[in-house]
Design an enzyme around this catalytic site. Sequence first.
Site, PDB file in Angstrom:
ATOM      1  CG  ASP A 127      -2.093   0.879   1.000  1.00 28.10           C
ATOM      2  OD1 ASP A 127      -2.862   0.631   0.067  1.00 28.10           O
ATOM      3  OD2 ASP A 127      -2.198   1.865   1.740  1.00 28.10           O
ATOM      4  N   GLY A 128       1.919   1.286   0.809  1.00 28.96           N
ATOM      5  CA  GLY A 128       2.771   2.478   0.910  1.00 28.96           C
ATOM      6  C   GLY A 128       3.374   2.842  -0.434  1.00 28.96           C
ATOM      7  CB  THR A 149       2.203  -6.842   1.513  1.00 29.94           C
ATOM      8  OG1 THR A 149       2.263  -6.974   2.937  1.00 29.94           O
ATOM      9  CG2 THR A 149       0.744  -6.938   1.102  1.00 29.94           C
ATOM     10  CG  ASP A 151       2.333  -7.110   6.515  1.00 34.30           C
ATOM     11  OD1 ASP A 151       3.063  -7.981   7.019  1.00 34.30           O
ATOM     12  OD2 ASP A 151       2.656  -5.913   6.442  1.00 34.30           O
ATOM     13  CG  MET A 193       7.116  -9.720  10.780  1.00 31.34           C
ATOM     14  SD  MET A 193       8.148  -9.370   9.337  1.00 31.34           S
ATOM     15  CE  MET A 193       9.546  -8.577  10.124  1.00 31.34           C
ATOM     16  NE  ARG A 195       2.091  -2.768   7.145  1.00 26.23           N
ATOM     17  CZ  ARG A 195       1.918  -1.903   6.174  1.00 26.23           C
ATOM     18  NH1 ARG A 195       2.487  -0.726   6.253  1.00 26.23           N
ATOM     19  NH2 ARG A 195       1.209  -2.187   5.112  1.00 26.23           N
ATOM     20  CB  ILE A 294      12.980 -15.970   9.899  1.00 27.27           C
ATOM     21  CG1 ILE A 294      14.319 -15.860  10.612  1.00 27.27           C
ATOM     22  CG2 ILE A 294      12.714 -17.396   9.452  1.00 27.27           C
ATOM     23  CD1 ILE A 294      14.355 -16.561  11.958  1.00 27.27           C
ATOM     24  NE  ARG A 296      10.742  -8.318   4.817  1.00 32.14           N
ATOM     25  CZ  ARG A 296      10.850  -7.114   5.341  1.00 32.14           C
ATOM     26  NH1 ARG A 296       9.845  -6.607   6.041  1.00 32.14           N
ATOM     27  NH2 ARG A 296      11.934  -6.395   5.164  1.00 32.14           N
TER      28      ARG A 296
HETATM   29  O1  F6P Z   1       5.029  -4.968   5.836  1.00 33.14           O
HETATM   30  C1  F6P Z   1       5.893  -6.053   5.880  1.00 33.14           C
HETATM   31  C2  F6P Z   1       6.609  -6.143   7.194  1.00 33.14           C
HETATM   32  O2  F6P Z   1       7.422  -7.290   7.175  1.00 33.14           O
HETATM   33  C3  F6P Z   1       5.716  -6.103   8.432  1.00 33.14           C
HETATM   34  O3  F6P Z   1       5.086  -7.338   8.669  1.00 33.14           O
HETATM   35  C4  F6P Z   1       6.696  -5.664   9.484  1.00 33.14           C
HETATM   36  O4  F6P Z   1       6.049  -5.023  10.553  1.00 33.14           O
HETATM   37  C5  F6P Z   1       7.570  -4.699   8.739  1.00 33.14           C
HETATM   38  O5  F6P Z   1       7.459  -5.007   7.354  1.00 33.14           O
HETATM   39  C6  F6P Z   1       9.021  -4.710   9.133  1.00 33.14           C
HETATM   40  O6  F6P Z   1       9.660  -3.694   8.447  1.00 33.14           O
HETATM   41  P1  F6P Z   1      11.236  -3.575   8.290  1.00 33.14           P
HETATM   42  O7  F6P Z   1      11.657  -4.518   7.200  1.00 33.14           O
HETATM   43  O8  F6P Z   1      11.425  -2.168   7.920  1.00 33.14           O
HETATM   44  O9  F6P Z   1      11.854  -3.982   9.586  1.00 33.14           O
END
Ligand code: F6P
Length: 374
Positions: A127-128, A149, A151, A193, A195, A294, A296
């Site tokens: 979204d961002g 995403t 999320d 994770m 958000r 981990i 991601r």
């Molecule tokens: O939006 C994806 C996400 O992995 C969220 O689940 C988490 O809160 C955030 O990004 C972490 O962000 P960063 O990679 O900036 O630590």
Amino acid sequence: MKLGVCTGGGDCAGLNAVLRSLVLCARTRGDTTIIGIMEGINGLAANPPRHQILFSPAGDGLGGHNGLKGLDEFVLDTLLTLGGTYLTTSNAGNPFRDAREGAAYRADVLRGYKSLGLDGLIVIGGDGTHCIAAELRESGIQVIGIPKTIDNDYVDSELAVGFTSAVDVATEALMRVNSSGASHGRVMVVEVMGRNAGYIALHSGIASGADVILLPERPFSRENLAEHLKTKVLSRKNHALVVCAEGARAGSEGLKYRVSASGTRQLGGIAEVVATFLHGALKYDTRSSVLGHIQRGSQPDPVDRILAARFATRAMRLAHEKKFGSMVVLRKGEVEVTAYPDARSRGGSAARCLDPNDPTIIAAQDMGVYCGEA
Ligand code: F6P
């Protein structure tokens, strides 16, 4: 046609599979150059723009900074299963929150876009990132969006690239933690994770057989949580598995944040709070873990590889039909095309959260899982 492509926001599995699909489409058509923009849209704002040629048809006179006219076959093959993003990304906030910064950014991106001679930009992001690109559209940048995403909170699509792979990783990790909990007779609390959305927690919690799933959309009662574990779980077995979304919270208590090593404020810490509380309330040996990034970095699972192919091929068709200002999304299992988001009408950002009475939450509850209060 000359198309740019960038990946913005947090990385996830499946981004490289999208890039590969775009290149394969361009190669099949034979009339499209694909330019990869580095570090999200920020690569276009750099002077000169940070980019590399992912595919260039014979005779278009281009040559990337890697000296090749595109990716070689080995790299292209590897992209199908490689985690992260080959183009690198940026997750540094929205420059349009500040009017002066936004105006400078707009001018820089426009200069980069023009200097590369792009006919359009395929933006792969959450979204961002799409809110930033929506602002840039007003300056004439032609955009097509693909949602990604872990999320799964992209507002218009029931599935975003990266989600199912993250669930896969979280599920595997939760099952490992659970077998350790069973061996020691412990209550294991694991933070995932997401958000402000509970999709990862809900799906990985069900898939790993968790006893409790704490979601941002359903604040939990400390009393009911402890009571559930005492009377419904630890009365039957010697251990319990509690999954906590990072955005979960008790009743009217605030969200938990921590400060990263580089000073950014991030959601996190709720698992430790819950574990400390449960140790006190249950007098049980309790441990907490945070899965963090981990989640991601895996290979994309088959669902994400297929979604990447479906989204990318539709995006490429849209570009050739000159249908810019559009977004590919998944609805009822089918790829559909919607209008590109309007940053202003959304107030800058919007995220999709679980309905507190989502049928998947009800399914968990029907199996005796405590999921907080509706
Ligand atoms: O939006 C994806 C996400 O992995 C969220 O689940 C988490 O809160 C955030 O990004 C972490 O962000 P960063 O990679 O900036 O630590």
